[in-house]
Design a protein around this motif. Structure first.
Motif, short mmCIF file in Angstrom:
data_model
loop_
_atom_site.label_atom_id
_atom_site.label_comp_id
_atom_site.label_asym_id
_atom_site.label_seq_id
_atom_site.Cartn_x
_atom_site.Cartn_y
_atom_site.Cartn_z
N PHE A 80 43.24 -1.14 -49.49
CA PHE A 80 44.13 -1.68 -49.38
C PHE A 80 44.07 -3.11 -48.61
N ASN A 81 44.61 -4.29 -49.76
CA ASN A 81 44.04 -5.37 -49.79
C ASN A 81 45.00 -6.42 -48.40
N VAL A 82 44.51 -6.68 -47.81
CA VAL A 82 45.58 -6.65 -46.32
C VAL A 82 45.41 -8.54 -46.65
N LEU A 83 46.53 -9.19 -46.78
CA LEU A 83 47.28 -10.33 -46.87
C LEU A 83 47.57 -10.63 -45.54
N ASP A 84 48.13 -10.91 -44.62
CA ASP A 84 48.84 -11.42 -43.07
C ASP A 84 48.79 -9.88 -42.12
N MET A 85 47.99 -10.12 -41.18
CA MET A 85 48.18 -9.42 -40.26
C MET A 85 49.37 -9.67 -38.89
N ALA A 86 50.31 -9.26 -38.23
CA ALA A 86 50.79 -9.26 -37.14
C ALA A 86 51.70 -8.33 -36.35
N GLY A 87 51.80 -8.13 -35.09
CA GLY A 87 52.49 -7.11 -34.23
C GLY A 87 51.80 -5.69 -35.18
N GLY A 88 50.14 -5.41 -34.99
CA GLY A 88 49.61 -4.10 -35.23
C GLY A 88 49.95 -3.10 -36.40
N TRP A 89 50.69 -4.44 -37.45
CA TRP A 89 50.97 -3.80 -38.87
C TRP A 89 49.95 -5.25 -39.61
#
Length: 113
Positions: A80-89
């Motif tokens: 899974f290519n993560v582009l943003d992390m915020a609020g536990g997601w």
């Protein structure tokens, strides 16, 4: 005073390439897009993906909420290519061209090179 008839219509036209986006597969939202979409989609920020692996099976959600609809269920070990992390997601894309959505951060591990 300039009248509407005095303005050449070509100055007001929107022209150029326009693609119909397949939203579930395009990593773009109103504030952020995958860096590979620079020049195709106009957003305030572009992100370089951070590859992660799922530590356990999880549902890819359409919104960052536990009760949101799932796009698909992903198996453990999926990239899974993560582009943003915020609020536990985390928001990102499955692999290079899979579905886009949200996963809880607790099912992701940074992929080691």
């Amino acid at each position: 005073m300039t009248t509407a008839a005095a303005v050449p219509t070509h100055q007001l036209a929107l022209s150029g390439p326009s693609e119909c986006l397949d939203a579930p597969h395009w990593p773009v939202r109103g504030d952020l897009a995958h860096v590979r979409l620079a020049g195709i989609c106009f957003v305030p920020h572009y992100a370089v993906p951070m590859p992660h692996l799922l530590s356990s099976p999880a549902d890819l959600k359409v919104k960052p909420q536990d009760d949101a609809d799932a796009r698909e269920t992903l198996a453990a070990g999926t990239t899974f290519n993560v582009l943003d992390m915020a609020g536990g997601w985390a928001w990102g894309q499955v692999g290079e061209d899979g579905c886009v959505g949200y996963l809880p951060l607790d099912v992701l591990e940074a992929r080691r090179s």
